[in-house]
Design a protein around this motif. Sequence first.
Motif, PDB file in Angstrom:
ATOM      1  N   SER A 109       4.555   1.297   1.552  1.00 11.74           N
ATOM      2  CA  SER A 109       5.728   1.597   0.742  1.00 11.74           C
ATOM      3  C   SER A 109       5.655   3.022   0.205  1.00 11.74           C
ATOM      4  O   SER A 109       4.579   3.576   0.019  1.00 11.74           O
ATOM      5  N   GLY A 110       6.808   3.605  -0.015  1.00 14.33           N
ATOM      6  CA  GLY A 110       6.862   4.918  -0.640  1.00 14.33           C
ATOM      7  C   GLY A 110       6.938   6.075   0.316  1.00 14.33           C
ATOM      8  O   GLY A 110       7.241   7.203  -0.073  1.00 14.33           O
TER       9      GLY A 110
ATOM     10  N   ALA B  13      -1.915   9.122  -6.853  1.00 14.05           N
ATOM     11  CA  ALA B  13      -2.470   7.777  -6.997  1.00 14.05           C
ATOM     12  C   ALA B  13      -1.970   7.130  -8.286  1.00 14.05           C
ATOM     13  O   ALA B  13      -1.610   5.945  -8.311  1.00 14.05           O
ATOM     14  N   GLU B  14      -1.934   7.901  -9.367  1.00 12.19           N
ATOM     15  CA  GLU B  14      -1.431   7.385 -10.653  1.00 12.19           C
ATOM     16  C   GLU B  14       0.028   6.968 -10.520  1.00 12.19           C
ATOM     17  O   GLU B  14       0.432   5.910 -11.027  1.00 12.19           O
ATOM     18  N   SER B  15       0.805   7.792  -9.832  1.00  8.88           N
ATOM     19  CA  SER B  15       2.223   7.481  -9.638  1.00  8.88           C
ATOM     20  C   SER B  15       2.389   6.217  -8.799  1.00  8.88           C
ATOM     21  O   SER B  15       3.243   5.370  -9.093  1.00  8.88           O
ATOM     22  N   ALA B  16       1.556   6.085  -7.763  1.00  6.79           N
ATOM     23  CA  ALA B  16       1.627   4.900  -6.908  1.00  6.79           C
ATOM     24  C   ALA B  16       1.330   3.638  -7.709  1.00  6.79           C
ATOM     25  O   ALA B  16       2.019   2.621  -7.575  1.00  6.79           O
TER      26      ALA B  16
ATOM     27  N   GLU C 203       0.833  -1.207   0.000  1.00 11.68           N
ATOM     28  CA  GLU C 203       0.000   0.000   0.000  1.00 11.68           C
ATOM     29  C   GLU C 203       0.866   1.255   0.000  1.00 11.68           C
ATOM     30  O   GLU C 203       1.924   1.300   0.641  1.00 11.68           O
ATOM     31  N   THR C 204       0.410   2.259  -0.738  1.00 18.51           N
ATOM     32  CA  THR C 204       1.045   3.573  -0.716  1.00 18.51           C
ATOM     33  C   THR C 204       0.039   4.571  -0.164  1.00 18.51           C
ATOM     34  O   THR C 204      -1.164   4.461  -0.414  1.00 18.51           O
ATOM     35  N   LEU C 205       0.512   5.548   0.591  1.00 14.38           N
ATOM     36  CA  LEU C 205      -0.412   6.550   1.125  1.00 14.38           C
ATOM     37  C   LEU C 205       0.047   7.953   0.766  1.00 14.38           C
ATOM     38  O   LEU C 205       1.196   8.185   0.398  1.00 14.38           O
TER      39      LEU C 205
ATOM     40  N   LYS D 139      11.218   2.939  -1.976  1.00 20.53           N
ATOM     41  CA  LYS D 139      10.507   3.017  -3.240  1.00 20.53           C
ATOM     42  C   LYS D 139       9.696   1.735  -3.436  1.00 20.53           C
ATOM     43  O   LYS D 139      10.200   0.636  -3.188  1.00 20.53           O
ATOM     44  N   PRO D 140       8.430   1.846  -3.887  1.00 19.96           N
ATOM     45  CA  PRO D 140       7.603   0.645  -4.070  1.00 19.96           C
ATOM     46  C   PRO D 140       8.253  -0.421  -4.937  1.00 19.96           C
ATOM     47  O   PRO D 140       8.171  -1.609  -4.617  1.00 19.96           O
ATOM     48  N   LEU D 141       8.912  -0.024  -6.023  1.00 22.75           N
ATOM     49  CA  LEU D 141       9.535  -1.016  -6.896  1.00 22.75           C
ATOM     50  C   LEU D 141      10.649  -1.771  -6.175  1.00 22.75           C
ATOM     51  O   LEU D 141      10.852  -2.966  -6.402  1.00 22.75           O
ATOM     52  N   ASP D 142      11.369  -1.090  -5.277  1.00 23.75           N
ATOM     53  CA  ASP D 142      12.403  -1.760  -4.489  1.00 23.75           C
ATOM     54  C   ASP D 142      11.774  -2.758  -3.525  1.00 23.75           C
ATOM     55  O   ASP D 142      12.303  -3.864  -3.317  1.00 23.75           O
ATOM     56  N   ASP D 143      10.654  -2.367  -2.932  1.00 22.49           N
ATOM     57  CA  ASP D 143       9.975  -3.275  -2.009  1.00 22.49           C
ATOM     58  C   ASP D 143       9.432  -4.500  -2.735  1.00 22.49           C
ATOM     59  O   ASP D 143       9.515  -5.628  -2.237  1.00 22.49           O
ATOM     60  N   ILE D 144       8.871  -4.293  -3.916  1.00 22.17           N
ATOM     61  CA  ILE D 144       8.332  -5.411  -4.698  1.00 22.17           C
ATOM     62  C   ILE D 144       9.457  -6.357  -5.114  1.00 22.17           C
ATOM     63  O   ILE D 144       9.300  -7.578  -5.100  1.00 22.17           O
ATOM     64  N   ARG D 145      10.615  -5.797  -5.450  1.00 24.35           N
ATOM     65  CA  ARG D 145      11.783  -6.618  -5.781  1.00 24.35           C
ATOM     66  C   ARG D 145      12.219  -7.427  -4.563  1.00 24.35           C
ATOM     67  O   ARG D 145      12.581  -8.607  -4.676  1.00 24.35           O
ATOM     68  N   MET D 146      12.163  -6.803  -3.378  1.00 18.51           N
ATOM     69  CA  MET D 146      12.522  -7.482  -2.143  1.00 18.51           C
ATOM     70  C   MET D 146      11.586  -8.659  -1.868  1.00 18.51           C
ATOM     71  O   MET D 146      12.029  -9.736  -1.445  1.00 18.51           O
TER      72      MET D 146
END
Length: 326
Positions: free
Chosen positions: A300-301, A100-103, A58-60, A310-317
């Motif tokens: 994330s974020g 939201a679009e960026s997230a 989730e991003t806020l 960064k969300p992409l770093d978390d998803i990679r993790m």
Amino acid sequence: MSNLTKDFIYEKMFNVLSDKPINFQDAMKLINSTDLDLLADCANQITVKFGGDKVDVETLINAKSGRCPEDCSFCSQSTFNTTKIEKYPLLTPEMILGQAESAKENGANSFCIVCAYRAPPEQDFVQICNTIKLIKERLDMDVNTSLGFMTRDRAQILKRIGVKRYNHNLETAKSLFDQICTTHSYEDRINTAKIVKEVGLELCSGGIIGMGESVEQRVELGFALQSLNPDEVPINMLIGREGTPLYNKYSLTEEEIIRTIATFRFLMPRTILKIAGGREVHLKKNDKKVLKAGANGIISGGYLTTKGNKPLDDIRMLKEIGLKQK
């Protein structure tokens, strides 16, 4: 480690897997267990049984910053505290939509609109609702909100326009609460949480550890949350901000965090347990340990006034440890 300790942890894990709840005494034994690795592994087995291998990301957005009239001693946005943060009124719908679009582009599958209010004035509430409608029209993602205290009428409106989950944290144990906040009561928080559930919104309600609470009070918080049957429980780890009463007052170890989250998993086997504010500071690069110790969600974020991974770093993790994004 004695066989008695090992047998006890396994027994409680099998009880939970069979839908047999544990009591306060059991939870205290678990959180104080001499075998942290076994406690974490058993908590992970409970997570996998009821939640699989998927993690909620989730991003806020801090959509209205500062000038909150409540005196929460941990909060950098309270008017009672002197933290140097950026303060601004409610952001425009277009600005929030852009975030939201960026997230979504960065991989988040849910987006939470957070505002520093006791409760939004009517004009702001209407604008927030219009913003939510705009996001739901433009983007295929879950929208959650955290707007302070709720009335039944407002909660029903949020449900009607498509909000999935409402956040309202208990923050800490009832026995400690009046040392953390005096401008509202624990019962006020419980009441909003109950309203959220009653109108059919999912409830996100968690707390903060590291505010000087005892181990018993952490377990007390866990049982208070359990009683609300929350869909999600964010566990925040205090970063004492300069200008708040809790600045540099208490410390928190990685082991304490793992013990707390693992024990909460025994209490709430089906709930999303989310590692939230403070994880980048207290866990550094060891989020992986907690995601194998009972947690199955991350924010994330960034947070309200603190930057995050960064969300992409978390998803990679997540991929590195064999987990998937929910």
